[in-house]
Design a protein around this motif. Sequence first.
Motif, short mmCIF file in Angstrom:
data_model
loop_
_atom_site.label_atom_id
_atom_site.label_comp_id
_atom_site.label_asym_id
_atom_site.label_seq_id
_atom_site.Cartn_x
_atom_site.Cartn_y
_atom_site.Cartn_z
N SER A 112 10.91 8.76 15.93
CA SER A 112 11.16 7.52 15.24
C SER A 112 12.13 6.61 16.49
CB SER A 112 12.48 7.65 14.52
OG SER A 112 13.07 6.65 13.93
N ASP A 113 11.90 5.28 16.08
CA ASP A 113 12.81 4.59 17.14
C ASP A 113 14.01 3.80 16.56
OD1 ASP A 113 11.39 2.68 14.63
OD2 ASP A 113 10.30 1.22 14.98
N ARG A 114 14.22 4.37 15.14
CA ARG A 114 15.56 4.58 14.82
C ARG A 114 17.26 4.89 15.21
NH1 ARG A 114 14.82 0.93 9.49
NH2 ARG A 114 13.27 0.34 9.06
N THR A 143 18.68 6.92 4.44
CA THR A 143 19.69 5.41 4.13
C THR A 143 20.77 5.40 5.45
OG1 THR A 143 21.04 6.94 2.37
CG2 THR A 143 19.67 5.04 1.11
N GLU A 144 20.33 6.54 6.12
CA GLU A 144 21.49 6.39 7.34
C GLU A 144 20.52 6.37 8.46
OE1 GLU A 144 22.69 8.40 3.98
OE2 GLU A 144 21.39 9.19 5.19
N GLU A 145 19.96 5.67 8.62
CA GLU A 145 18.45 5.21 9.57
C GLU A 145 19.37 4.29 10.37
OE1 GLU A 145 14.90 6.92 9.59
OE2 GLU A 145 15.46 8.63 8.59
N TRP A 146 18.69 3.36 11.08
CA TRP A 146 19.01 1.46 11.23
C TRP A 146 17.42 1.35 12.23
CZ3 TRP A 146 22.40 -0.30 8.15
CH2 TRP A 146 23.03 -0.20 7.32
N GLU A 147 17.43 0.75 12.80
CA GLU A 147 16.71 0.00 13.32
C GLU A 147 17.72 -1.14 14.33
OE1 GLU A 147 13.09 -3.21 14.12
OE2 GLU A 147 13.55 -2.25 11.81
N LYS A 158 19.51 -3.14 11.49
CA LYS A 158 18.74 -3.25 10.19
C LYS A 158 18.56 -2.11 9.62
CE LYS A 158 14.28 -6.15 10.26
NZ LYS A 158 13.37 -6.10 10.25
N SER A 159 18.73 -2.43 7.74
CA SER A 159 18.67 -1.53 7.06
C SER A 159 17.24 -0.55 6.15
CB SER A 159 19.51 -1.21 5.96
OG SER A 159 19.25 -1.58 4.64
N ARG A 160 17.18 0.37 6.09
CA ARG A 160 15.79 1.10 5.66
C ARG A 160 15.57 -0.07 4.42
NH1 ARG A 160 11.50 3.87 7.35
NH2 ARG A 160 12.45 5.81 8.54
N PHE A 161 15.95 -0.32 3.79
CA PHE A 161 15.85 -2.04 2.52
C PHE A 161 15.65 -3.35 3.11
CE2 PHE A 161 19.12 1.08 1.16
CZ PHE A 161 18.42 1.67 0.08
#
Length: 268
Positions: A112-114, A143-147, A158-161
């Motif tokens: 992943s890139d997050r 919901t714990e993954e961040w770009e 940036k969040s998953r939303f």
Amino acid sequence: MSQAPRTSRLSFKGEEPKKKKKSKKERSHPDGESARPLKDDDIPSEGWLAVDALDDFGGPTMICTPDPLLVLTSSETSDKAVFKAYPASIPLQELEPADVAQVQVAVKLPNSDRYSIKSAFEKYLTVDKFGVVTFGSSAVGPTEEWEVIVKDDGVAFKSRFDRYLTLDQETLALRADSESLGFRETFQVRGQAQYRRQHRKKRKSDAVVDVEHLERDHLKKYQSWGGGRVAAGSSGSSSELKHAQKAGNLNEALLDRRVKIKSDKFCK
């Protein structure tokens, strides 16, 4: 009698010398550090440095705001993700954690890139669909993954939303409900110098691969015939593999070269 050195322009007594204008590359980072990326030999073995490239994001991390000087702080007894004031007498370019609660650990997620961001108390930075951000999760999920977005003036998350982290000016709490990326959504991030040295050293060692030796290993592994005798590799030049390695598709190139041998049924 020696002559005085020639100058490019006349100067007069009492005249202040003109300051040389810095080029765009030499202009300073918002926290006072040079915007030019540090070379490997220039990275100190101790202390904390501004993160100005995505490759240097990770490991022990401080997330700050410069004006006023605030630091993201976690708590052992609460899941709140809030910013707390840091002594104004300390410039941002010298900022180091005064307490373990001011340190988070950023880890790039596999395939992943997050990134995940974990507090010193083993809780992950998480967000709900309403944009409420807390250190309230003990495991990593969507919901714990961040770009992570590294800009010229700082770092954004940036969040998953598809919403950006932003600072609530009244409560000093983190939220992730901003649809646009602006000043309040841009933070200053500092990372441990030791981590940066180790990370760059590992990246260099990973990049040095003998592609010809690697191709031979692949033939040994995947060749399905010959009674243990390894077939000669593709007639193509090894420079093709080196080019593929730089482009990030080395495995695909190795497969194509095995197919050209036309002897391995598993390649077809």
